[in-house]
Design an enzyme around this catalytic site. Structure first.
Site, PDB file in Angstrom:
ATOM      1  CB  VAL A  10      -0.978   0.050   1.199  1.00  0.00           C
ATOM      2  CG1 VAL A  10      -2.125  -0.890   0.989  1.00  0.00           C
ATOM      3  CG2 VAL A  10      -0.253  -0.229   2.504  1.00  0.00           C
ATOM      4  CB  SER A  11       4.043   2.249  -1.518  1.00  0.00           C
ATOM      5  OG  SER A  11       3.967   1.471  -2.679  1.00  0.00           O
ATOM      6  CB  CYS A  12      -0.812   2.892  -4.031  1.00  0.00           C
ATOM      7  SG  CYS A  12       0.264   1.528  -4.422  1.00  0.00           S
ATOM      8  CB  ILE A  13      -2.118   6.101   0.560  1.00  0.00           C
ATOM      9  CG1 ILE A  13      -0.741   5.807   1.113  1.00  0.00           C
ATOM     10  CG2 ILE A  13      -3.054   4.942   0.754  1.00  0.00           C
ATOM     11  CD1 ILE A  13      -0.700   5.496   2.537  1.00  0.00           C
TER      12      ILE A  13
END
Lengths: 411, 102
Positions: B99-102
């Protein structure tokens, strides 16, 4: 007399000073806030400054103006946090001790992390709008730019306000249309993620915006270097994107004082309990906003919600009680889509952005995940809300720290 | 949703990430790798083992983190798992999408 120290007088630090100056017994507690800056910036305004929609003076005020009465303000840089003896070394060589420390040192860009980014073309054909000087320099560039390949680029995640670069691309489309030169500009959006939006639900609902605005997209692009001579950005996988004007978001890192104190991860963000906002390593250190490593957006709305939770938890901590309040990762942001319209999204650790109404279930007046002019006015009105309500820790009507699950469509 | 991988019924997300790490074994890894045109060498396994051990320690994974791990540099990570190495490697390793995608 005990002392609570806040490092950083940005959005989070200023709000915590205001909350705690009301809540703590001031006969027992001194509150001190430490920051070496003279100015407080309205950071969402950095997005509008390059397009001359906001003037510099709209988005900067003296930092001291927002320090609450009775709070001691030390206008110096913190050099080192020394958690073992509960003290902070200041830039003049003196040190102050604390009983409780709140770290609100934020995040900043570091173009030096990418080979060639901070090279000969910086401020000539390579710009960023992620700070005040950068946004102003870009405004001056756009005034005279005659067109070509505009590349809007994110170096790596996490970044502050993750939708801002996409908003920049949308606003650039409108800006060049208004100038009658859209046909002279190619816009390409380059991201290390697999889609334009950071959340898959958003990408599904909103990808039409890119094709509608004729914005090309390059995904899964992990930049290795910038070639200043040939004006290309190159990635580790061998891809290369040419530019005439590169607007990049460089690597975002936590403050240097975190690195020098050995308190952060590889990007200087502090390991923080995502519910209580207590530091994972030192119970008397709490962390708020961009300085944490919690898995939600680095954004002003998040800080606003966190501040309410953290205030309760600090009061419990002082009383020796268990920290009851749990932050849910609530984030809420307007996304400018150009042509005087905007979107609104609302999400938390568990729920991706959804459609529905906000802030009042079933009524709105704002619509989630739908473009409207009303949302755009909401975004513009937010500047006033920020200076006059948010920084003064006044509650915003109908908007709660924890995400309201009513009035939203989960499928 | 369920998917047949290496002759077993495995529970995966729409994007093909395993939802239960307990269902993972080396034959699953090899099958997912083959779907991505990768044949796993001992060097691949060093990286996959590192990724799994970090996942078990609950360390958030990012390309930067892996590049600084001392196990592999980013250049080699890309040559081992071309295109989107972090996504591909975590999928093969049987762990959730980072979840480095925020």
């Amino acid at each position: 007399m005990k002392r609570l120290v806040i490092l950083g007088a940005g959005t989070g630090g200023t709000m915590m000073a205001k909350h705690l100056s009301k809540e703590l017994d001031r006969k027992l507690w001194n509150i001190t806030i430490v920051d070496d800056k003279k100015e407080h910036y309205y950071q969402p305004g950095f997005l509008f400054l390059p397009f001359d929609q906001y003037k510099p003076e709209d988005i900067v005020k003296p930092i001291s103006k927002f320090i609450p009465k009775g709070v001691e303000f030390i206008n110096q840089a913190a050099k080192k946090i020394q958690p073992e003896d509960k003290s902070i070394l200041l830039s003049d060589g003196s040190s102050i001790s604390y009983d409780i420390l709140i770290v609100a040192t934020g995040s900043d860009i570091d173009p030096g992390e990418t080979e060639g980014m901070h090279g000969s073309e910086w401020d000539k054909s390579i710009f960023t709008f992620y700070n005040f000087e950068g946004a102003k320099a870009l405004r001056d560039k756009l005034k005279t730019w005659e067109g070509g390949k505009l590349v809007v680029h994110i170096t790596e995640m996490p970044i502050k306000c993750p939708v801002a670069p996409l908003e920049f691309a949308f606003l650039a489309d409108s800006f060049f249309k208004d100038k009658g030169m859209r046909d002279k500009v190619d816009i390409t959006y380059v991201t290390p993620l697999s889609g334009a939006f950071t959340k898959p639900k958003c990408t599904e609902a909103l990808n039409y915006l890119l094709s509608e605005k004729n914005i090309m997209i390059e995904t899964d692009f992990a930049i290795e270097s910038v070639d200043n001579e040939n004006k290309t950005i190159n990635d580790y996988g061998g891809k290369s994107v040419p530019f005439d004007l590169l607007v990049t978001v460089p690597t975002n890192k936590g403050s240097q004082v975190i690195e020098l104190s050995g308190l952060g991860d590889e990007l200087n963000f502090i390991p923080t309990d995502k519910g209580t906002l207590q530091s994972k390593n030192y119970p008397d250190i709490f962390v708020i906003g961009d300085a944490t490593n919690v898995p939600t957006s680095k954004a002003g709305s998040v800080v606003h919600f966190e501040a309410e939770i953290l205030t309760e938890n600090i009061i419990s901590y002082i009383k020796g009680q268990k920290l009851e309040q749990e932050f849910d990762g609530h984030s809420n942001c307007f996304i400018e889509t150009g042509n005087g319209k905007a979107l609104l999204i609302d999400f938390n650790y568990d729920h991706e952005p959804v459609t529905g109404t906000f802030p009042i279930a079933g009524i709105g007046p704002l619509r989630l995940l739908k473009e409207s002019r009303f949302n755009h006015w909401g975004k513009l009105a937010f500047k006033w809300v920020y200076w006059n309500m948010l920084l003064k820790a006044r509650p915003i009507p109908f908007v709660s720290a924890k995400m309201n699950e009513a009035g939203k469509d989960y499928n | 949703m369920d998917k047949m991988i290496a002759g077993k019924t495995i529970s995966v997300t729409e994007e093909g990430f395993l939802t239960e790490f307990g269902q993972w074994d080396k034959s699953i890894a090899e099958a997912i790798a083959a779907e991505n045109n990768i044949s796993l060498s001992p060097r691949h396994w060093e990286v996959l083992n590192y990724i799994q051990s970090e996942y078990k320690k609950e360390t958030p994974l990012s390309i930067r983190k892996i590049g600084k791990s001392g196990v592999v540099d980013i250049k080699e990570f890309y040559s081992l798992f071309p295109m989107a190495p972090l996504k591909t490697a975590t999928k093969i390793a049987g762990i959730p999408k980072p979840v480095s995608c925020i």
